[in-house]
Design a protein around this motif. Structure first.
Motif, short mmCIF file in Angstrom:
data_model
loop_
_atom_site.label_atom_id
_atom_site.label_comp_id
_atom_site.label_asym_id
_atom_site.label_seq_id
_atom_site.Cartn_x
_atom_site.Cartn_y
_atom_site.Cartn_z
N SER A 110 0.94 -1.00 0.06
CA SER A 110 0.06 -0.10 -0.07
C SER A 110 0.97 1.35 -0.08
CB SER A 110 -0.80 -0.16 1.30
OG SER A 110 -1.78 -0.97 1.21
N GLU A 159 -4.74 -4.09 5.55
CA GLU A 159 -5.91 -5.09 5.55
C GLU A 159 -6.48 -5.48 6.64
OE1 GLU A 159 -4.79 -7.35 2.32
OE2 GLU A 159 -5.32 -5.92 0.57
N ASP A 160 -5.38 -6.08 7.69
CA ASP A 160 -5.96 -6.27 9.06
C ASP A 160 -6.46 -5.47 9.79
OD1 ASP A 160 -4.80 -8.91 8.30
OD2 ASP A 160 -2.87 -8.79 9.47
N VAL A 214 -8.04 -2.84 8.61
CA VAL A 214 -9.54 -2.60 8.10
C VAL A 214 -10.42 -3.51 8.43
CG1 VAL A 214 -10.77 -2.23 5.85
CG2 VAL A 214 -8.53 -1.23 6.34
N ALA A 215 -9.91 -4.87 8.56
CA ALA A 215 -10.84 -5.84 8.85
C ALA A 215 -11.07 -5.88 10.33
CB ALA A 215 -9.98 -7.09 8.43
N LYS A 246 0.47 -4.55 2.24
CA LYS A 246 -0.91 -4.48 2.13
C LYS A 246 -1.81 -5.23 3.21
CE LYS A 246 -2.25 -3.55 -2.55
NZ LYS A 246 -2.19 -3.73 -3.97
N GLU A 247 -0.99 -6.43 3.60
CA GLU A 247 -1.80 -7.14 4.32
C GLU A 247 -1.95 -6.60 5.83
OE1 GLU A 247 2.03 -10.02 5.52
OE2 GLU A 247 1.17 -9.98 3.61
#
Length: 360
Positions: free
Chosen positions: A128, A157-158, A160-161, A153-154
């Protein structure tokens, strides 16, 4: 938010809360603007995390963390569903680059991606990426200085999740050290002559890591992390008195422990903490052209451990204070001032994240 670390540097937004996820817990802050440059602390709350839910800034158990986020949101009484979150500094690569002035947004993006390839040790599709134009370059005014930021990115994403699982929406993803600095800039402005020319060292003493930032007139001179934190004292208390981690954590802050605690456990810990601070200051002096620090600010959950501020001031011979990010703010009707005084230093990052609502 386009999560190419979209809004990593923050855009103005609707009602928004700052949500700080650390190794030890989740903290939430909601601020509102009540006049020109006047802020009010409307709500704040904290919720502990089970051990192992977050390790070295990585979310290892999304379910446990999102459950804690849901609880802290309910506890705070806020209705805001948008959140600003922070990435640990160690997981974000930042780099200042010089690009030609006058480029369109699209041209800038292309240039940033080309430059990013040189500095990022991952494939770009795993990253990102975001950038912020700082202003004209110092030595060539026709060029611009651009701050580039990239993270896996992960990791984004974690986070955001976690927000989504708690029924919230992450609209701003910041860097924790930048959020802390936004909060500290506000405090430095309250020093005599708005802190102009003052070299300020901020020590954020967390559960496992102490983050050090040295600033002059809002500019970062030096930054590093040292593996030292309040967990060491908590573990000593657990071992010495056979109590639970949670109980040890609570009693550490109040000092409500058996006779002999101060001499046997607290004093050696304070000595270690003061040594870490003096060592960090020496590192700063040897690796930069600077030879003085005018003010030390202590923040983080451990800043309020009784005796810490005094021992740091006496060992360093530098003016030292525990910092409250809410100093000079109005307080909402639900905020208990006495409680806030004790807890405030732990909310530096959460406060800086909440300030993103006003584009700060």
């Amino acid at each position: 938010m386009a999560l190419d670390l979209g809004s990593l540097f923050g855009k103005k937004n609707a009602p928004l809360v700052g949500l700080d996820i650390s190794t030890s817990g989740v903290k939430l802050v909601e601020l509102s603007e009540v006049g020109k440059n006047e802020l009010r602390l409307d709500r704040y709350a904290t919720e502990p995390l089970p051990r192992g839910a977050v390790v070295d800034g990585s979310i290892e158990n999304i379910e446990q963390v999102s459950e804690a986020v849901r609880r802290v949101w309910q506890k705070s009484g806020t209705h805001a569903k948008f959140v600003a979150m922070g990435m640990p500094s160690a997981s974000v690569i930042t780099k200042k680059i010089i690009l030609p002035g006058g480029l369109s947004e699209e041209e800038l993006e292309v240039q940033v991606e080309t430059e990013a390839n040189q500095y990022i040790p991952f494939a770009l599709d795993e990253v990102s990426l975001d950038f912020d134009v700082i202003g004209p370059a110092q030595n060539s005014p026709e060029d611009v200085e651009v701050l580039l930021a990239a993270t896996r990115k992960e990791k984004v994403e974690d986070r955001v999740a976690v927000a989504e699982a708690a029924g919230l929406k992450a609209t701003i993803m910041d860097i924790e050290s930048y959020a802390a600095r936004a909060a500290i800039d506000r405090i430095t402005m309250q020093l005599p002559e708005a802190g102009q020319g003052q070299i300020v060292a901020l020590f954020q003493v967390g559960a496992q890591i102490t983050h050090i930032s040295v600033l002059l007139d809002g500019q970062l001179l030096y930054e590093r992390e040292q593996p030292f934190g309040g967990n060491q004292l908590t573990q000593d208390i657990v071992r010495a008195y056979g109590i639970s981690q949670e109980e040890a954590e609570a009693k550490k802050k109040t000092g409500d422990l058996p006779e002999g605690y101060e001499r046997e456990l607290l004093e050696p810990f304070l000595e270690s903490a003061a040594l870490e601070v003096t060592r960090a200051i020496q590192f700063f002096f040897t690796s930069t052209p600077y030879t003085r620090i005018d003010q030390i600010f202590l923040a983080g959950g451990c800043a309020i451990i009784p005796g810490l501020v005094d021992i740091v001031a006496s060992r360093t011979q530098i003016s030292t204070s525990v910092v409250s990010p809410f100093k000079g703010m109005q307080l909402g009707s639900g905020v208990r001032e006495k409680q806030l005084r004790i807890e405030a230093p732990a909310y530096l990052v959460a406060c800086g994240l909440a300030m993103r609502r006003f584009g700060r």
